[in-house]
Scaffold this active site. Structure first.
Site, PDB file in Angstrom:
ATOM      1  N   ARG A 140       9.139  80.530 -99.247  1.00 39.77           N
ATOM      2  CA  ARG A 140      10.403  79.976 -99.702  1.00 39.77           C
ATOM      3  C   ARG A 140      10.385  78.681 -99.943  1.00 39.77           C
ATOM      4  O   ARG A 140       9.984  77.727 -99.100  1.00 39.77           O
ATOM      5  CB  ARG A 140      11.183  80.398 -98.391  1.00 39.77           C
ATOM      6  CG  ARG A 140      12.489  79.646 -98.540  1.00 39.77           C
ATOM      7  CD  ARG A 140      13.273  79.695 -97.018  1.00 39.77           C
ATOM      8  NE  ARG A 140      14.597  79.316 -97.169  1.00 39.77           N
ATOM      9  CZ  ARG A 140      15.502  78.789 -96.135  1.00 39.77           C
ATOM     10  NH1 ARG A 140      14.802  78.805 -95.141  1.00 39.77           N
ATOM     11  NH2 ARG A 140      16.476  78.532 -96.585  1.00 39.77           N
ATOM     12  N   HIS A 158      15.558  71.258 -87.579  1.00 40.49           N
ATOM     13  CA  HIS A 158      15.300  71.587 -88.820  1.00 40.49           C
ATOM     14  C   HIS A 158      14.074  71.002 -89.365  1.00 40.49           C
ATOM     15  O   HIS A 158      13.599  69.881 -88.912  1.00 40.49           O
ATOM     16  CB  HIS A 158      16.513  70.823 -89.578  1.00 40.49           C
ATOM     17  CG  HIS A 158      17.966  71.432 -88.840  1.00 40.49           C
ATOM     18  ND1 HIS A 158      18.301  72.772 -89.461  1.00 40.49           N
ATOM     19  CD2 HIS A 158      18.703  70.923 -88.192  1.00 40.49           C
ATOM     20  CE1 HIS A 158      19.428  72.903 -88.755  1.00 40.49           C
ATOM     21  NE2 HIS A 158      19.804  71.716 -88.033  1.00 40.49           N
TER      22      HIS A 158
HETATM   23  C1  DQA Z   1      16.798  74.456 -92.319  1.00 36.83           C
HETATM   24  C2  DQA Z   1      17.956  73.672 -93.193  1.00 36.83           C
HETATM   25  C3  DQA Z   1      19.226  74.677 -93.352  1.00 36.83           C
HETATM   26  O1  DQA Z   1      20.197  73.883 -94.065  1.00 36.83           O
HETATM   27  C4  DQA Z   1      18.642  75.553 -94.231  1.00 36.83           C
HETATM   28  O2  DQA Z   1      19.820  76.660 -94.435  1.00 36.83           O
HETATM   29  C5  DQA Z   1      17.437  76.389 -93.523  1.00 36.83           C
HETATM   30  C6  DQA Z   1      16.488  75.693 -92.884  1.00 36.83           C
HETATM   31  C7  DQA Z   1      15.764  73.726 -92.174  1.00 36.83           C
HETATM   32  O3  DQA Z   1      14.753  73.935 -91.269  1.00 36.83           O
HETATM   33  O4  DQA Z   1      15.391  72.632 -92.773  1.00 36.83           O
HETATM   34  O5  DQA Z   1      17.363  77.698 -93.661  1.00 36.83           O
HETATM   35  O6  DQA Z   1      17.406  74.777 -91.042  1.00 36.83           O
END
Ligand code: DQA
Length: 142
Positions: free
Chosen positions: A17, A97
């Site tokens: 992804r 994140h």
């Molecule tokens: C995320 C950031 C989110 O905004 C996004 O929807 C994700 C991954 C990250 O790990 O950077 O799915 O959580």
């Protein structure tokens, strides 16, 4: 020490992804490294694309584990129910994140979870998870 890592929607597709944003490593490979690094810690891993299942896991581990590392993916920006689940348990939760959500689209700059969490780590790639575990270990001894 027992730590639960919870990954939310689309994080099962790490390595495939948007690799320019999320990198080329699978979470399973990274998890092996984490378990070697923290060999004194039981690291449990759970991934789900379903909001209610994430909530169930928070309930299941939130009274017996020492810490929860939660990357709720896009639910971070939308889920009052996950906010309430974090508030309902005793175990400290660190929001993580991979990307720096504050440097991305406007809709990612709001977290509905952060206020319920002990703290937030964002923007260090997969290393965000290691930093979260370090923080939880420090909490435990302090
Ligand atoms: C995320 C950031 C989110 O905004 C996004 O929807 C994700 C991954 C990250 O790990 O950077 O799915 O959580």
């Amino acid at each position: 020490m027992k730590i639960q890592i919870i990954n939310g929607p689309n994080l099962n597709l790490l390595s495939i992804r948007e690799p320019d944003i999320y990198g080329v490593a699978t979470f399973e490979d990274y998890l092996k490294e984490l378990r070697i690094k923290f060999s004194d810690t039981e690291i449990h891993y759970y991934q789900s694309n379903v909001e209610g299942e994430i909530i169930n896991r928070i309930h299941q581990t939130g009274f017996s584990f020492d810490g929860i590392v939660l990357n709720a993916g896009a639910y971070t920006h939308t889920s009052v129910a996950i906010h309430d689940a974090i508030k309902s348990v005793e175990t400290p939760v660190v929001e993580v994140h991979i990307s720096n959500v504050y440097a991305r689209e406007q809709f990612r700059r709001q977290s509905l979870l952060a206020a319920a969490c002990k703290g937030v780590i964002a923007g260090f790639g997969m290393d965000s998870y290691r930093l979260a575990i370090e923080a939880l270990k420090q909490l435990k001894v302090s």
